[in-house]
Design an enzyme around this catalytic site. Sequence first.
Site, PDB file in Angstrom:
ATOM      1  N   LEU A 115       4.946 -33.355   8.987  1.00  0.00           N
ATOM      2  CA  LEU A 115       4.087 -32.285   9.519  1.00  0.00           C
ATOM      3  C   LEU A 115       4.357 -32.154  11.010  1.00  0.00           C
ATOM      4  CD1 LEU A 115       0.613 -33.330   7.979  1.00  0.00           C
ATOM      5  CD2 LEU A 115       2.044 -31.433   7.203  1.00  0.00           C
ATOM      6  N   HIS A 116       4.608 -30.935  11.486  1.00  0.00           N
ATOM      7  CA  HIS A 116       4.768 -30.790  12.935  1.00  0.00           C
ATOM      8  C   HIS A 116       4.356 -29.422  13.469  1.00  0.00           C
ATOM      9  CE1 HIS A 116       8.658 -29.172  11.489  1.00  0.00           C
ATOM     10  NE2 HIS A 116       8.602 -28.395  12.556  1.00  0.00           N
ATOM     11  N   ARG A 117       3.903 -28.505  12.579  1.00  0.00           N
ATOM     12  CA  ARG A 117       3.494 -27.187  13.085  1.00  0.00           C
ATOM     13  C   ARG A 117       2.298 -27.358  14.015  1.00  0.00           C
ATOM     14  NH1 ARG A 117       7.635 -24.642  12.724  1.00  0.00           N
ATOM     15  NH2 ARG A 117       8.654 -25.175  10.792  1.00  0.00           N
ATOM     16  N   ASP A 134       5.323 -29.161   6.318  1.00  0.00           N
ATOM     17  CA  ASP A 134       5.192 -27.806   6.868  1.00  0.00           C
ATOM     18  C   ASP A 134       6.514 -27.381   7.508  1.00  0.00           C
ATOM     19  OD1 ASP A 134       5.210 -29.265   9.240  1.00  0.00           O
ATOM     20  OD2 ASP A 134       3.117 -28.817   9.760  1.00  0.00           O
TER      21      ASP A 134
END
Length: 379
Positions: free
Chosen positions: A205-207, A284
């Site tokens: 996850l990095h958004r 994501d």
Amino acid sequence: MKLVLVAGARPNFMKVAPILKGLRAYPEHFTPVFVHTGQHYDADMSDVFLADLGLPQPDHYLGVGSGTHAEQTAAVLEAFEPVVHAERPDVVIVVGDVNSTLAAALAAAKLCVPVAHVEAGLRSFDRTMPEEVNRILTDHLCDLLFTTCEDANANLRAEGIAEDKIHFVGNTMVESLLTFLPQAQRSAVGERLQLSRGDYCLVTLHRPSNVDDPNALAGLFGALQEIAEELKVVFPAHPRTQKRLREFGLWSPDKQAGSVVVLDPVGYVDFLWLEANARLVITDSGGVQEETTILGVPCLTVRQNTERPITISMGTNVLVGTDPRRLVAEAKRVLAGNGKRGSVPPLWDEHVSGRIVAALVTWWERRAPASVAAAAKEA
Ligand code: UD1
Ligand code: UDP
């Protein structure tokens, strides 16, 4: 033909690698110049990919680093312009949708150097995503648009882009995956992390919308902990995400969170092993949606939309939104054996860079007579 290829962030390296390799095979025809903007700079976000993908050391390292969108985009613009002046390329090739992509395309276009965009035409139709702004603007600056799927072609046509600029070539990220999968199968990462095929869930996850908001990240991290009660969760966390997990008091290296194993980002070959052998992937990421489709591994995408709808219509991807309850429910469906199987989209194969090089040669041959004539007239 002299070509400047630009990469700067993690997902760029696997997109340029096959093209650079294809061009370097014919030194009598092509002079490729490799530029690394330095948008990503940690060893595990940059160096490891050059090594894993067999990329050469960059001819130019711009060292732009992190910053706000304006700072980072401006830093690439300023640092890349002198490179274009110095190299005087026939074409600049940019990939993906990061700030380095747009900035390099803009700097080159303003100097009247033709620009090619690899992975053109993808649209999430969500302009709150910084990448969507980068995609639209980059495509409209470019002379050659290399697309991965028919919906990208349709998006470009709908925006009035001339048909002869659009080249449907397939997905270079998939070409890298297929090239490096045999090596990934020999990776020791599973042994090191005590994982076996099918006995864990892989998460990235990095958004900003998922990780920069304390409530959003706490909710998603809670969902992962719930899933970990049934299946070990392995989470190689992007530096942005690690920073936020610590800041929000959700995790720290000395306070592992139950069965959710948070790690530093892993290299490409190890990550491919982790993806290929996972029971389920939760992400994501843009690229991971595509890679899981090729690997036939069920993927739950924690976003409200995707610029890669083909991974849903043909692949293993399910868009689950950002509600932690829905994520847990969908994960349980997969664990109960209801994950998607999917199929391979057209042209997602090992010949993509060959198609790109062929299209560049055709474009060059069509263009060369005009420039030769112009040069002769000038002389
Ligand atoms: C960028 C891209 C995103 C892509 C992602 C891939 C833009 C607008 N975003 O997001 O589309 O999906 O890369 O991973 O271009 N940091 C480090 N070390 C690094 C790199 C970053 O610590 O080597 C940290 C810094 O605190 C930095 C933050 O991560 O401020 C964000 O980095 P940045 O490049 O701005 O955006 P990403 O979130 O990585
Ligand atoms: N990846 C990797 N190690 C990791 C996480 C991702 O090698 O720890 C690879 C992944 O296989 C894919 C690419 O990075 O090829 C995707 O990059 P990312 O998710 O950072 O960016 P996005 O695709 O969302 O722009």
